[in-house]
Design a protein around this motif. Structure first.
Motif, PDB file in Angstrom:
ATOM      1  N   SER A 159       0.842  -1.199   0.000  1.00 42.02           N
ATOM      2  CA  SER A 159       0.000   0.000   0.000  1.00 42.02           C
ATOM      3  C   SER A 159       0.875   1.245   0.000  1.00 42.02           C
ATOM      4  O   SER A 159       2.042   1.202   0.434  1.00 42.02           O
ATOM      5  CB  SER A 159      -0.889   0.017   1.246  1.00 42.02           C
ATOM      6  N   ARG A 161       0.700   3.608   2.017  1.00 37.17           N
ATOM      7  CA  ARG A 161       1.049   3.859   3.423  1.00 37.17           C
ATOM      8  C   ARG A 161       2.273   3.039   3.820  1.00 37.17           C
ATOM      9  O   ARG A 161       3.185   3.540   4.494  1.00 37.17           O
ATOM     10  CB  ARG A 161      -0.143   3.518   4.306  1.00 37.17           C
ATOM     11  N   THR A 204      -0.401  10.953  -3.804  1.00 38.37           N
ATOM     12  CA  THR A 204      -0.687  10.332  -2.512  1.00 38.37           C
ATOM     13  C   THR A 204      -0.417  11.308  -1.368  1.00 38.37           C
ATOM     14  O   THR A 204       0.653  11.879  -1.265  1.00 38.37           O
ATOM     15  CB  THR A 204       0.172   9.064  -2.315  1.00 38.37           C
ATOM     16  N   ASP A 206      -0.257  10.882   2.393  1.00 38.74           N
ATOM     17  CA  ASP A 206      -0.253   9.912   3.467  1.00 38.74           C
ATOM     18  C   ASP A 206      -0.187  10.635   4.806  1.00 38.74           C
ATOM     19  O   ASP A 206       0.663  11.489   5.019  1.00 38.74           O
ATOM     20  CB  ASP A 206       0.939   8.962   3.337  1.00 38.74           C
ATOM     21  N   THR A 207      -1.110  10.269   5.717  1.00 36.23           N
ATOM     22  CA  THR A 207      -1.179  10.963   7.000  1.00 36.23           C
ATOM     23  C   THR A 207      -0.043  10.562   7.938  1.00 36.23           C
ATOM     24  O   THR A 207       0.178  11.208   8.950  1.00 36.23           O
ATOM     25  CB  THR A 207      -2.521  10.678   7.698  1.00 36.23           C
ATOM     26  N   TRP A 208       0.691   9.519   7.598  1.00 35.47           N
ATOM     27  CA  TRP A 208       1.752   9.048   8.473  1.00 35.47           C
ATOM     28  C   TRP A 208       3.093   9.689   8.164  1.00 35.47           C
ATOM     29  O   TRP A 208       4.035   9.579   8.941  1.00 35.47           O
ATOM     30  CB  TRP A 208       1.883   7.525   8.357  1.00 35.47           C
TER      31      TRP A 208
END
Length: 321
Positions: A159, A161, A204, A206-208
């Motif tokens: 993914s 992530r 993308t 990505d919150t991380w």
């Protein structure tokens, strides 16, 4: 640009929120968990925006609320691990390594409870960051390599992530390798990070992490600075200076690294200008101990006081040459 934010010590509330205590067994619904996730994402944004003062005020309440539900949900445990990771990163910005160890320990515990290998890798990344800053860079590199080897391969099946967290772990390997003085290891980690970044969809979000091609090149600049290769650092930095970098913390890092490189070359006036640009990107980031130490060193080397503005800037930051 106005006066830079003065450095602050971590608040008692933040430190207390990291201490062990009895977790409530209160349950939560899916909507409640979603609201907690939204709050966590907002606090991550505060970190990347370098709004450290507000982040420090809001983190303890989120940690308390997440501790209420972390025992009932693997997803909540993952969010709590993220909150502890953010706490550790904030404490590292403050230069408070002692309490950062406490936050890292809590993050690792919750990451294991979550059962999510990506959350575990994120916690390992922060752990390795602290190891490297505590003069254990070689051990940090070994730890990172172990986890990277577990996460690598079959990228087409991973993914975004997963790839983003792997990429950020590789970038931590770049930093740790530079601190260990290993140019070969820096090169290897950068090569792997560029490979992973090339596989990330450009759109993308990505919150991380904020992993991507630009962040890889920013770490290449930083590694050259740490290794003392000022010319290489500035050569790598110049094309980035002309790019739009949307994350304030990353923009400030670029110009702070440029200031280090200019200082290494004895170009104090250029270094001062780079620091003022960093301040315009993220005033609170310029107030952290590492930057203040750089400013103090630059001012001390300007023995003839040919740059009065540099000495004024040092006084604004509360440092003396």
């Amino acid at each position: 640009v106005g006066p830079s934010a003065q450095p602050t010590r971590p608040s008692g509330d933040l430190v207390r929120s990291l201490l062990p205590g009895a977790d409530s067994a209160a349950g939560t619904g899916e909507e409640d968990l979603r609201r907690l996730e939204i709050r966590m994402n907002r606090l991550r944004t505060l970190f990347t925006s370098c709004d450290y003062a507000r982040l420090e005020l809001e983190l303890p309440a989120l940690i308390a609320d997440l501790r209420q539900v972390a025992g009932t949900s693997c997803d909540a445990a993952g969010l709590l691990a993220a909150a502890y990771q953010t706490s550790a990163s904030l404490l590292l910005k403050h230069g408070d390594h002692g309490h950062a160890w406490l936050a890292v320990g809590r993050a690792m515990g919750e990451a294991e409870r979550s059962g999510d290998p990506v959350v575990v890798a994120s916690s390992v990344r922060v752990h390795a960051h602290l190891l490297a800053r505590e003069n254990h860079a070689a051990q940090a590199v070994t730890l990172i390599r172990h986890v990277v080897d577990q996460m690598s391969g079959a990228y087409d099946l991973k993914s975004p992530r997963h790839l983003a967290v792997l990429g950020m772990l590789l970038l931590r390997g770049v930093t740790a390798s530079a601190l260990a003085g290993s140019r070969n290891s820096v090169r290897d980690f950068l090569t792997e990070a560029r490979d992973v970044a090339a596989r990330m969809p450009d759109s993308t979000q990505d919150t991380w992490s904020n992993f991507g091609r630009v962040n890889v090149e920013l770490h290449a600049v930083n590694a050259s600075v740490v290794l003392g290769d000022a010319g290489l650092a500035l050569d790598a930095a110049r094309p980035l200076m002309r790019r739009h970098i949307p994350v304030p913390e990353r923009r400030a890092a670029l110009w702070t690294d440029a200031a280090h490189a200019y200082s290494q070359q004895g170009r104090l006036a250029d270094g001062y200008q780079a620091l003022r640009i960093a301040e315009s990107c993220a005033p609170q980031d310029v107030g952290r101990p590492a930057v203040r130490a750089l400013v103090a060193d630059m001012a001390a080397r300007d023995r003839r006081r040919t740059l009065p503005q540099l000495h004024h800037f040092a006084r604004q930051l509360g440092v003396s040459a």
